[in-house]
Design a protein around this motif. Structure first.
Motif, PDB file in Angstrom:
ATOM      1  N   HIS B  52      18.251 -98.304  15.884  1.00  0.00           N
ATOM      2  CA  HIS B  52      19.890 -97.891  15.446  1.00  0.00           C
ATOM      3  C   HIS B  52      20.479 -99.082  15.851  1.00  0.00           C
ATOM      4  CE1 HIS B  52      23.282 -94.677  15.910  1.00  0.00           C
ATOM      5  NE2 HIS B  52      23.371 -95.692  15.024  1.00  0.00           N
ATOM      6  N   LEU B  53      20.961 -99.683  14.461  1.00  0.00           N
ATOM      7  CA  LEU B  53      21.797-101.132  14.760  1.00  0.00           C
ATOM      8  C   LEU B  53      23.097-100.957  14.362  1.00  0.00           C
ATOM      9  CD1 LEU B  53      21.226-104.135  15.358  1.00  0.00           C
ATOM     10  CD2 LEU B  53      21.146-104.253  12.489  1.00  0.00           C
ATOM     11  N   LEU B  54      24.043-101.239  15.527  1.00  0.00           N
ATOM     12  CA  LEU B  54      25.663-101.180  15.192  1.00  0.00           C
ATOM     13  C   LEU B  54      25.851-102.418  14.660  1.00  0.00           C
ATOM     14  CD1 LEU B  54      26.655 -99.525  18.435  1.00  0.00           C
ATOM     15  CD2 LEU B  54      26.330 -98.292  16.235  1.00  0.00           C
ATOM     16  N   VAL B  55      26.864-102.782  13.703  1.00  0.00           N
ATOM     17  CA  VAL B  55      27.161-103.723  13.139  1.00  0.00           C
ATOM     18  C   VAL B  55      28.645-103.897  13.132  1.00  0.00           C
ATOM     19  CG1 VAL B  55      27.110-105.374  11.047  1.00  0.00           C
ATOM     20  CG2 VAL B  55      25.012-103.678  11.564  1.00  0.00           C
ATOM     21  N   ALA B  56      29.057-105.138  13.738  1.00  0.00           N
ATOM     22  CA  ALA B  56      30.379-105.331  13.549  1.00  0.00           C
ATOM     23  C   ALA B  56      30.644-106.730  12.859  1.00  0.00           C
ATOM     24  CB  ALA B  56      31.013-105.712  14.859  1.00  0.00           C
ATOM     25  N   ASP B  57      30.669-106.481  11.530  1.00  0.00           N
ATOM     26  CA  ASP B  57      30.951-107.489  10.580  1.00  0.00           C
ATOM     27  C   ASP B  57      32.541-108.165  10.419  1.00  0.00           C
ATOM     28  OD1 ASP B  57      30.635-109.427   8.382  1.00  0.00           O
ATOM     29  OD2 ASP B  57      29.899-107.756   6.906  1.00  0.00           O
ATOM     30  N   GLN B  58      32.490-109.154  11.099  1.00  0.00           N
ATOM     31  CA  GLN B  58      33.830-109.782  11.071  1.00  0.00           C
ATOM     32  C   GLN B  58      34.100-110.744   9.949  1.00  0.00           C
ATOM     33  OE1 GLN B  58      33.684-111.005  15.117  1.00  0.00           O
ATOM     34  NE2 GLN B  58      34.165-109.165  15.963  1.00  0.00           N
ATOM     35  N   ASP B  59      32.995-111.002   9.488  1.00  0.00           N
ATOM     36  CA  ASP B  59      33.019-111.983   8.357  1.00  0.00           C
ATOM     37  C   ASP B  59      33.268-111.579   6.873  1.00  0.00           C
ATOM     38  OD1 ASP B  59      32.822-114.434   7.214  1.00  0.00           O
ATOM     39  OD2 ASP B  59      30.370-114.146   6.904  1.00  0.00           O
ATOM     40  N   ASN B  60      32.505-110.209   6.808  1.00  0.00           N
ATOM     41  CA  ASN B  60      32.703-109.503   5.382  1.00  0.00           C
ATOM     42  C   ASN B  60      32.550-110.679   4.287  1.00  0.00           C
ATOM     43  OD1 ASN B  60      32.328-107.360   4.215  1.00  0.00           O
ATOM     44  ND2 ASN B  60      34.654-107.063   3.865  1.00  0.00           N
TER      45      ASN B  60
END
Ligand SMILES: Nc1ncnc2c1ncn2[C@@H]1O[C@H](COP(=O)(O)OP(=O)(O)OP(=O)(O)O)[C@@H](O)[C@H]1O
Ligand SMILES: [Mg+2]
Lengths: 309, 425
Positions: B52-60
């Protein structure tokens, strides 16, 4: 014994080592002193057979390093400038491996490894993985791995960089002991104090060339039996030489807008006349120090720049 | 000989200090085996081990989306459950033990990657879990290498766009976007057809094996008693061998950049012996792991004990050849990273086509033909034959002699290459 004849090493356009020759004897420490990029490590690389020279010859205890590499390398102990140890192993495991690689048997290792650990002050941390060591401790282990097998010829490439003063003294003592025991030591450094204290004979190297070589007294004699006067302040590059021209036995070693170094016969007697001449040239002297000539002043005299830049 | 053995022992000691890394080589194939058994097995929809991987994509950016997109493709679909989230919220949930790991993609990730500057992904793992976060780490590092490689392939169009976007403030022109998307489309179409083709096949055929035509049906019906686990087991064992080969060969770079290889070269021993020592260590590790896997296999799938020794020897011989080949490749790579990308580029397609992800029995026949002629696919076929007691001993003997000499050549070439460049960084 190490004999280097006409050694030259080129990297594409760069000539890292340019026609170097010297001989280092058994039981003594030969210093290779020079600034960054002078070609010290390249010279060591050629001596231990890691680099193939463009021209010239290297013999270790009489064996050509390229043609009789096994005999020559069997005599060598090398302490490279960059760390070359296994970070995931302990100090003991490192020493056991490098000792065995250099031909020590299990019984010899059992005696020698604790001894070297003690000499380098690592005995208390011997069982820990090396990656937990401080930088200086790693450097001490790097050194230990090069001497564990009592080599006949020891090549040391700036082994004291990053080591604290106390450990440094211990390390230098160790190097001395090796030489006393009959090892031929080649020691490179850019610290002239170290070279002055440690080495029996020296070569000063810059831009791949040896610019002076000999024992310490011989090198000092190149400057003459003169004192060294260093001044800081404001100096005019044309007026100062003119004003000082009349003073006998005086030589300008270095002249910058804010620094002046002079070599002169007997500084105490001449100091007044020097200061008078300088003030007549419009110079302002803020600080004056007087030293015996040392390797640094020789280096400045020979190259016109400071050793540490 | 003594020095070779000392070198091998030293490598084994170093490996033993990091047992988790050793476990990783087995964990991914092991988990997949479990997964396949559960999915295709007794029909129970129950437990699937999932990261279960949480992803904070601040780059997008394109790069970050590519990275995340690949987690939702092919065999990754079942292994990963990704959830987009803000960083703070993610940290809180990791603290609370609510997921396996949190991936933070920093704002300039894509741009830096394009300009080949250093950039860093941050992976915060759940300390309470051991294996799943490890898998996340492993898979992500492979994917990042992949994105890096893609950037190398697409280099020119991408950097042109970045230049336009940064120099002219107007952003990339419509024309350059259009030409770029054409390039990407072409590449993707090409990549897709060879990267994940069997997925669809797997889905349809596994459910209706009796409708499959040709040789596959023949095999299926000949051995109706085969369990799904048994079907996948040999291929996954070979996957593990491929992973091990890659991980072990990678160590050559650590020795190179750590200066220890150069130091060994100042002793009177030749580099050839250093490489032989490393190969020996690799063989010991592979033998141990393969032996354990085969023993487990013998219990789980009722393999024949008598044939196990033969198949073990063959599997280890394969691993030895693979390691010799990958070490040669590593010795030619200009950096550790290039080395990893190169070896990944070799082993992943080999795994997919060579019967590791998808057994030959459920592959379409043209792929099966290709797969059986890949080095690992060929070896896998022999391995299965040994297990099934159908091996042709003279042929195998000949292969061992022939390939053994190839391995010696690979070894000598690696040593020669290292002698020339081992010291230069
Ligand atoms: N592999 C290489 N490729 C190209 N040039 C090199 C290489 N290694 C060294 N050089 C160049 O050779 C010259 C001598 O380098 P060397 O490392 O011998 O200096 P050094 O005296 O040991 O310096 P330091 O005190 O910084 O260690 C430098 O100009 C360096 O840039
Ligand atoms: Mg150096």
């Amino acid at each position: 014994m190490i004999e280097v004849k006409g050694l030259r090493k080129e990297y594409k356009e760069i000539v890292a080592v340019d026609d170097i020759s010297f001989t280092a004897e058994r039981g003594s420490i030969f210093g290779l002193l020079g600034p960054n990029g002078a070609g010290k490590s390249t010279t060591i690389g050629c001596i231990c057979g890691l680099l193939e020279p463009t021209a010239g010859q290297v013999r270790v205890m009489g064996h050509d390093i390229l043609r009789e590499s096994i005999q020559a390398k069997s005599q060598l102990g090398v302490v490279p400038q960059e760390l070359a140890i296994y970070e995931d192993l302990s100090a003991t495991e490192n020493l056991n491996y490098w000792g065995a690689a250099c031909g020590l048997r299990r019984k010899e290792l059992k005696e020698r490894v604790p001894e070297v650990l003690e000499l380098t002050g690592l005995q208390d941390r011997a069982k820990e993985p090396v990656k937990h060591f401080s930088g200086g401790m790693k450097r001490r282990l790097n050194f230990a791995c090069g001497v564990v097998h009592h080599p006949a010829v020891l090549l040391l490439d700036e082994p004291t960089v990053g080591v604290d003063p106390q450990s440094r003294v211990r390390l230098l003592d160790l190097v001395r002991e090796q030489a006393v025991a009959g090892t031929c030591v080649l020691y490179t450094t850019h610290y002239m104090e170290e070279a002055e204290k440690l080495c029996d004979s020296l070569a000063i190297i810059d831009h791949g060339k040896i610019i002076a070589a000999g024992t310490l007294p011989e090198l000092r004699a190149l400057l003459g039996e003169r004192d060294l006067l260093r001044m800081s302040g404001v100096f005019d590059k044309t007026a100062v030489p003119a004003a000082l021209a009349e003073l006998e036995t005086l030589e300008i070693i270095q002249l910058e807008d804010n620094a002046l170094t002079l070599a002169l016969g007997s500084a105490p007697q001449m100091l007044n006349r020097v200061l008078q001449a300088l003030s007549s040239s419009g110079a302002q002297v803020r600080e004056t120090t007087m030293n015996q000539p040392n390797l640094e002043s020789l280096f400045i005299k020979l190259t016109g720049k400071e050793l540490r830049e | 000989m003594n020095f070779i053995w000392q070198t091998a022992l030293k490598d084994l000691r170093r490996r033993m200090k990091d047992p988790i890394a050793l476990l990783m080589w087995v964990a991914i194939p092991g988990l997949m085996l479990l997964l396949f058994s559960v999915v295709f097995g007794s029909g129970g929809e129950s437990v699937k081990p999932q990261v279960h991987l949480l992803v904070a994509d601040q780059d997008n950016s394109f790069a970050s989306r590519l990275l995340l997109g690949s987690l939702g493709q092919g065999p990754m679909v079942d292994l990963f459950k990704t959830e987009r989230i803000e960083e703070e919220e993610g940290l809180r949930r990791i603290e609370a033990g609510d997921a396996s790991a949190l991936l933070v993609i920093p704002p300039s990730f894509g741009e830096k990657l394009l300009k080949q500057e250093k950039t860093k992904l941050v992976l915060k793992t759940n300390p309470a879990q051991r294996i799943l976060p490890g898998i996340a780490e492993e898979v992500l590092s492979v994917l990042v290498d992949g994105v890096f490689y893609l950037q190398q392939v697409l280099g020119t169009p991408l950097s042109e766009m970045v230049d336009q976007a940064t120099i002219g403030n107007s952003g990339p022109s419509d024309q350059s976007i259009a030409s770029f998307s054409v390039t990407v489309n072409q590449l993707m179409t090409r990549a897709e057809t060879f990267a994940f083709p069997p997925v669809i096949k797997l889905g349809s055929e596994a459910k209706r094996p009796q409708e499959d035509a040709g040789a596959a049906r023949a095999e299926e019906t000949e051995k109706p008693s085969r369990s799904i686990g048994e079907l996948f087991f040999p291929g996954l064992l070979f996957m593990s061998i491929l992973f091990m080969g890659q991980g072990l060969a990678d160590d050559l770079w650590r020795e190179r950049s750590g200066g220890t290889l150069a130091r060994a070269m100042t002793t009177r021993h030749s580099v050839t012996r250093v490489v032989m020592g490393k190969l020996l260590a690799g063989v010991v590790i592979m033998s141990t792991i393969c032996a354990l896997a085969l023993v487990a296999g013998a219990f789980l799938y009722d393999l024949d004990w008598m044939r196990m020794l033969g198949s073990l020897l063959w599997a280890v011989f394969t691993g030895f050849l693979l390691l010799a080949m990958l070490m040669l490749i590593q010795s030619y790579a200009s950096s550790q990273r290039t080395g990893t990308v190169l070896t990944s580029l070799i082993i992943f397609p080999l795994m997919m086509v060579g019967g590791s992800f998808f057994p030959f029995e459920i592959m379409p026949s043209f792929l099966r033909t290709i797969g059986r002629w890949t080095p690992n696919g060929w070896s896998l076929t022999i391995f299965k034959a040994i297990l099934a007691g159908e091996a042709q001993i003279p042929m195998i003997g000949g292969a061992v002699v022939g390939l053994g000499s190839v391995a010696v050549c690979l070894l000598l070439l690696t040593a020669r290459r290292l002698r020339r460049t081992g010291t230069g960084s």
